[in-house]
Design an enzyme around this catalytic site. Structure first.
Site, short mmCIF file in Angstrom:
data_model
loop_
_atom_site.label_atom_id
_atom_site.label_comp_id
_atom_site.label_asym_id
_atom_site.label_seq_id
_atom_site.Cartn_x
_atom_site.Cartn_y
_atom_site.Cartn_z
N ASP A 1 69.52 75.86 58.68
CA ASP A 1 70.07 76.70 57.55
C ASP A 1 69.26 76.65 56.50
OD1 ASP A 1 69.79 73.99 56.77
OD2 ASP A 1 72.09 73.42 56.63
N GLU B 1 72.61 76.24 51.87
CA GLU B 1 72.67 76.22 53.21
C GLU B 1 73.80 76.79 53.98
OE1 GLU B 1 71.71 73.86 51.04
OE2 GLU B 1 69.65 73.54 51.55
N HIS C 1 68.17 64.51 48.22
CA HIS C 1 67.41 65.75 47.84
C HIS C 1 68.23 66.81 47.62
CE1 HIS C 1 67.82 66.62 52.02
NE2 HIS C 1 67.38 68.06 51.78
N HIS D 1 61.85 62.41 47.94
CA HIS D 1 61.56 63.69 48.28
C HIS D 1 60.44 64.40 47.18
CE1 HIS D 1 62.12 68.09 48.92
NE2 HIS D 1 62.60 67.77 50.13
#
Ligand code: UD1
Ligand code: UDP
Length: 375
Positions: free
Chosen positions: A94, A130, A207, A240
């Protein structure tokens, strides 16, 4: 028969690796196109899985926005797809890479196979972007690899025809089980010397774009309260590299006793850290899929999830991003052995480790059939 595989971020690389491995084993003619939406995180995975891309679009910019990534992928993938002219493009998941590569293939009338199809929250802002990337990829694809029967049902409800959908599990489980079975010794000194038997190691990853700002502050505040209230907790957070995340994590958590901010781990180290951990806190999609197979409880730091199977099975809890709810759910699992035990059920809702093989079987059979070619 020629296949192209496109991916660009850490989770896509992990989940495509078993498919690439299987295509190689079968001697299929295929090419790998990486967009480079991620750079270091992607290269780490390519090295681990021994994947050598045929094309690297190298699109990553520091602190990139969705316009930059989408337009660079579209522009740069066009000549590559035109040159390769595959009979099928395989994409996964995604991300912006997934959607933009699919859109480019559609413009060039190249059929698309979508791995990890059919996950939904039906909330276009969560996960953002997403949820829409995945829905739009469904519209563009003609072969849909649904990890679970729930995902298949979502696709059917949206009018995707039953012959185009195949329930295959998620190849992340193939990658996970292979690596979890290996003997391993951490290279990282902290992880290597940690006493996993007496300390309660909590692994965290955070993240998501929709958590930037206030939600992330609340999550990090919960981390501070957790380590303060329970001296046995060691919270390990591989941060991240997104500057939005790194800056906030360092501002709110660096210097906090027993909160360990570390660099992102390579997949082997991360899997073995999850295996040794007591509890996982995450907003990651992939980790929600992996943790049940490792029999680890997960608190999902999000308002919604497109992966309800683990929650229904009781091994994951959706706790949102409020400090109080995170602290309360984590404290219960840290202190109440019974509550902890109830979350450890032996289930593998996302696959049995054969997904890569199943997907390649289906792709080869679809490409050799006349109905697919005429689409
Ligand atoms: C992306 C995906 C998200 C996925 C996540 C996995 C989109 C919109 N988002 O989010 O769905 O869950 O990857 O991690 O596709 N950066 C580096 N080095 C790297 C990777 C990232 O420095 O190896 C930094 C760069 O400054 C980059 C920023 O992180 O601009 C954001 O990367 P991006 O891919 O846009 O977003 P993610 O949050 O990683
Ligand atoms: N992961 C990793 N190293 C880390 C953190 C995560 O290898 O330091 C792996 C994790 O096991 C999972 C994947 O990366 O397979 C998840 O990626 P991420 O959370 O970035 O993306 P998402 O799954 O949310 O799209």
């Amino acid at each position: 028969m020629k296949i192209a595989v496109a991916f660009g971020t850490r989770p896509e690389a992990i989940k495509m690796a078993p498919i690439v491995k299987e295509l190689t084993r079968r001697g299929v003619d295929f090419s790998i196109i990486v967009t480079g939406q991620h750079r270091e995180l992607l290269d780490q995975k390519l090295d681990l899985f021994g994947i050598k891309p045929h094309h690297d679009l190298d699109v990553m910019q520091i602190d990139q926005d969705l316009f930059q990534t989408t337009s660079l992928v579209l522009q740069r993938i066009k000549p590559v797809l035109a040159q390769e002219a595959p009979d099928l493009l395989l994409v996964q998941g995604d991300t912006t890479t997934t959607f933009a590569a699919s859109l480019a293939a559609f413009y060039l009338q190249i059929p698309i196979g979508h791995v990890e199809a059919g996950l939904r929250t039906w909330n276009r802002n969560n996960p953002y972007p997403e949820e829409l990337n995945r829905q739009l990829t469904t519209r563009l694809a003609s072969l849909h690899f649904a990890p679970t029967t729930w995902a298949r049902a979502n696709l059917l409800r949206e009018g995707v025809s039953a012959e185009e959908i195949h329930v295959t599990g998620n190849p992340v489980i193939d990658a996970l089980l292979d690596i979890a079975a290996e003997e391993y010794r951490f290279e990282n000194a902290l992880l290597n010397t940690m006493d996993y038997a007496t300390r309660k190691v909590v692994v965290m990853t955070v993240h998501r774009r929709e958590s930037f700002g206030e939600p992330m502050k609340r999550i990090f505040q919960a981390c501070r309260e957790l380590v303060e209230s329970d001296q046995s907790v060691e919270l390990i957070y591989p941060v991240h590299p997104n500057p939005q995340v790194k800056t906030m994590a360092s501002h709110m958590l660096s210097g906090t006793p027993r909160v360990h901010l570390i660099e992102p781990l390579d997949y082997r180290a991360f899997v073995h850290l999850m295996k040794q951990s007591y509890l996982i806190l995450t907003d990651s999609g992939g980790i929600q899929e992996e943790a049940p197979s490792l029999r680890k409880p997960v608190l999902v730091l999000r308002e919604t999830t497109e992966r309800p199977e683990a929650i229904e099975a009781g091994t994951a809890k959706l706790v949102g991003t409020s400090t109080a709810s995170i602290v309360s759910a984590a404290t219960q699992l840290l202190q109440d052995r019974k509550a902890y035990g109830e979350m450890i059920t032996q289930i593998n809702p996302y696959g049995d480790g054969t997904s890569g093989k199943q997907i390649v079987d289906i792709v080869l059979s679809a490409l050799s059939g006349s109905s697919f070619k005429s689409k």
